[in-house]
Motif scaffolding. Structure first.
Motif, PDB file in Angstrom:
ATOM      1  N   SER A 236       0.933  -1.117   0.055  1.00 15.67           N
ATOM      2  CA  SER A 236      -0.091   0.015   0.024  1.00 15.67           C
ATOM      3  C   SER A 236       0.994   1.397  -0.070  1.00 15.67           C
TER       4      SER A 236
ATOM      5  N   SER B 101       2.257   2.531  -3.119  1.00 11.82           N
ATOM      6  CA  SER B 101       1.527   3.174  -4.212  1.00 11.82           C
ATOM      7  C   SER B 101       1.203   4.582  -4.055  1.00 11.82           C
TER       8      SER B 101
ATOM      9  N   GLN C 177       2.513   8.188  -6.452  1.00 11.09           N
ATOM     10  CA  GLN C 177       1.299   8.796  -7.266  1.00 11.09           C
ATOM     11  C   GLN C 177       2.096  10.013  -7.905  1.00 11.09           C
TER      12      GLN C 177
ATOM     13  N   ALA D  74      -4.500   0.750  -1.209  1.00  9.90           N
ATOM     14  CA  ALA D  74      -3.306   0.617  -2.195  1.00  9.90           C
ATOM     15  C   ALA D  74      -4.083   1.690  -3.290  1.00  9.90           C
ATOM     16  N   HIS D  75      -3.510   2.693  -3.717  1.00 11.96           N
ATOM     17  CA  HIS D  75      -4.121   3.775  -4.716  1.00 11.96           C
ATOM     18  C   HIS D  75      -3.423   3.369  -6.105  1.00 11.96           C
ATOM     19  N   ARG D  76      -3.990   3.176  -7.023  1.00 14.06           N
ATOM     20  CA  ARG D  76      -3.477   3.041  -8.240  1.00 14.06           C
ATOM     21  C   ARG D  76      -3.095   4.271  -8.900  1.00 14.06           C
ATOM     22  N   PRO D  77      -2.177   4.241 -10.020  1.00 15.03           N
ATOM     23  CA  PRO D  77      -1.857   5.666 -10.728  1.00 15.03           C
ATOM     24  C   PRO D  77      -2.733   6.472 -11.014  1.00 15.03           C
TER      25      PRO D  77
ATOM     26  N   SER E  87      -4.987   8.190  -8.741  1.00 14.30           N
ATOM     27  CA  SER E  87      -5.892   8.059  -7.831  1.00 14.30           C
ATOM     28  C   SER E  87      -5.980   9.627  -7.162  1.00 14.30           C
TER      29      SER E  87
ATOM     30  N   ASP F 192     -12.636   3.053  -8.518  1.00 12.93           N
ATOM     31  CA  ASP F 192     -11.945   2.020  -9.513  1.00 12.93           C
ATOM     32  C   ASP F 192     -10.827   2.070  -9.436  1.00 12.93           C
ATOM     33  N   ARG F 193      -9.866   3.239  -8.663  1.00 16.68           N
ATOM     34  CA  ARG F 193      -8.506   3.314  -8.436  1.00 16.68           C
ATOM     35  C   ARG F 193      -7.920   2.845  -7.246  1.00 16.68           C
TER      36      ARG F 193
ATOM     37  N   ASP G  55      -7.891   0.166  -3.809  1.00 24.82           N
ATOM     38  CA  ASP G  55      -8.272  -1.488  -3.396  1.00 24.82           C
ATOM     39  C   ASP G  55      -7.738  -1.381  -2.118  1.00 24.82           C
TER      40      ASP G  55
END
Length: 388
Positions: free
Chosen positions: A65, A68, A72, A145-148, A150, A257-258, A260
Motif C-alpha cells: 500500500s 502506491s 502517485q 493501495a492507490h492505483r496511478p 488516484s 475504480d482506482r 483497492d
C-alpha cells in the motif's frame, strides 16, 4: 395459516419499496465524475495535499500500500505522513525503509492514547497537526493501495464539483471463498443503510463516507470541529461525513475504480470480527434497535426463501409465488454489486444465507458489548462514547 399467507406478501412489498424508493441503493454507478477538459491559457495551480495514514501493526500490508501512495503522480505539492500508532510489529521501521523515491514521507508516533479517543482518530489528529497549512488532507488506511492517478482524480473531482469531502469505497479483496461470499454483501448492506445518492444530495439528512479513502478540505474539517469533534466514534467515517455536512460542507461518496484494499480476510472468523466489532455501535448500543434490526433482517432476507420452500412443499402456490418474487427482487438488486466485484451473478441467490451470517454477527456484537469486549480491535476495547 393467515400469518403464513401474509408475511411473504409483506416481505415482497418491502422489496418493491427498497428497489424503487430507497435511493436506488443497489446501483453501482456512483463513481468519480469524469474530468472536464482544462481551459486554454495558463496552467492552473494544483492545491497542496497531505496524505495521513494511521497504522497500527500493519507490517503485512504496508509493502503493497505505501509505495502506491509515494509513487502517485500529482502536479501539486504532496507530503505523506504515516502515523505509527504504537505498533508491535515494526510498522514504523518498515515504513522508513520503503521511503526511498517518490513523495516525502514522515513517520511519526503520537503521544499515548488519552481517554475518550479511539486509536485511529488520535493518530489522525496527530498526523493532521503535522500536515501544516495544506489545502487538502487525504485520510487513507494503511491497507489501501492507490492505483496511478488516484490522488489527482480525487482532487480534480473536489475542485471541479466544489466538494468539501470526497470519499471512495475501496474495492475490497475477494479471493477466498468466504471473501467472495461476505465482502460484496458488506458493501451492499452499507449502501442500503446509507444510499449514496441521498448522502451526496445537499440538504439530505443521510451522510456517509468510507474511512479507507476520504479527501477533505482542510478548512472544511476545521469548520466541522476537526478530528476532535468525532474523537470517540467507532464508525469514524460516517461520523466525519455527518460533521462536515452538518457544518455546511458538500460531500460525495461513491465506489472506487482506482482504490483497492489489500488486507486479506481468508477465514470466516476474521471477517466476523471485522463486522461484529462495530455492528452494535451502528445501532447506537440500543437493545430496541437490535431487536428491530433482527426482525427486519429476518422479514426482508430470510422470509423469501423460507416462504418459497414452505409454499412449494405445502401446496400453497400463492405463498411460494410471493416468496419467490421477493427473492428474485433481492437477487436482482444484489447482482450489480457482484458484477462490480467481477463475480458470477448466480451467487446473488445466496444472499439470504449471507444475511443470516450478518444477523448472527450483529447479535454477537451486542453480546460482546454486554460482556465488556465491544468494539475491540488490535488490542484495544472502546466503550460507548458517553462512557468514555
Amino acid at each position: 395459516m393467515t400469518v403464513l399467507r401474509w408475511v411473504p406478501v409483506v416481505s415482497l412489498l418491502a422489496w418493491v419499496w427498497l428497489t424503487c424508493c430507497h435511493g436506488l441503493f443497489w446501483r453501482t454507478d456512483r463513481r468519480l465524475p469524469p474530468r472536464r477538459p482544462e481551459p486554454s491559457g495558463p496552467a492552473r495551480r494544483w492545491p497542496s495535499v497531505a496524505v495521513v495514514v494511521p497504522a497500527r501493526d500493519e507490517a503485512e500490508v504496508l509493502p503493497v500500500s505505501l509505495p502506491s501512495l509515494l509513487a502517485q503522480r500529482y502536479p501539486g505539492e504532496v507530503r505523506v505522513i504515516l502515523v505509527d500508532d504504537h505498533s508491535s510489529d515494526g510498522t514504523g521501521a518498515l515504513a522508513r525503509g520503503l521511503a526511498a523515491g517518490g513523495w516525502p514521507l514522515t513517520v511519526t508516533t503520537p503521544p499515548p492514547l488519552p481517554d475518550g479517543w479511539t486509536g485511529k482518530l488520535w493518530a489522525l489528529r496527530h498526523g493532521v497537526r503535522l500536515a501544516g497549512p495544506v489545502e487538502y488532507l487525504l485520510l487513507t488506511d494503511a491497507d489501501i493501495a492507490h492505483r496511478p492517478g488516484s490522488l489527482a482524480a480525487l482532487v480534480g473531482a473536489a475542485e471541479q464539483e466544489g466538494l468539501d469531502l470526497v470519499s471512495q469505497m475501496a474495492r475490497l479483496r475477494v479471493v477466498t471463498r468466504w471473501e467472495r461470499l461476505i465482502v460484496p454483501a458488506f458493501v451492499y448492506f452499507f449502501a442500503q443503510l446509507y444510499p449514496f445518492r441521498w448522502s451526496n444530495r445537499p440538504g439530505a439528512r443521510t451522510a456517509a463516507a468510507a474511512g479507507g479513502c476520504s479527501l477533505v478540505r482542510r478548512d472544511a474539517l476545521e469548520r466541522a470541529g476537526g478530528v476532535a469533534a468525532i474523537r470517540g466514534a467507532v464508525i469514524d467515517d460516517v461520523s466525519l461525513a455527518r460533521a462536515v455536512k452538518r457544518s455546511g460542507g458538500r460531500i460525495w461518496l461513491g465506489l472506487a475504480d482506482r482504490v483497492d484494499s489489500v488486507r486479506p480476510y481468508p477465514r470466516l472468523g476474521q471477517l466476523w470480527r471485522m463486522v461484529s466489532r462495530s455492528a452494535y455501535a451502528q445501532l447506537r448500543h440500543s437493545p430496541a434497535l437490535l431487536v428491530g434490526t433482527v426482525l427486519g433482517l429476518a422479514l426482508v432476507y430470510l422470509v423469501p426463501p423460507v416462504a418459497t420452500a414452505a409454499g412449494l412443499l405445502g401446496g400453497r402456490p400463492a405463498v411460494a409465488a410471493a416468496g419467490a418474487a421477493a427473492w428474485a427482487l433481492m437477487a436482482g438488486t444484489f447482482a450489480p454489486m457482484l458484477r462490480y466485484y467481477r463475480l458470477p451473478v448466480a451467487g446473488a441467490v445466496l444472499l439470504p444465507f449471507t444475511a443470516l451470517l450478518y444477523l448472527l454477527m450483529t447479535v454477537d456484537s451486542a453480546v460482546q458489548h454486554w460482556r465488556g469486549r465491544g468494539a475491540a480491535w488490535k488490542g484495544r476495547t472502546y466503550p460507548r462514547p458517553q462512557e468514555g
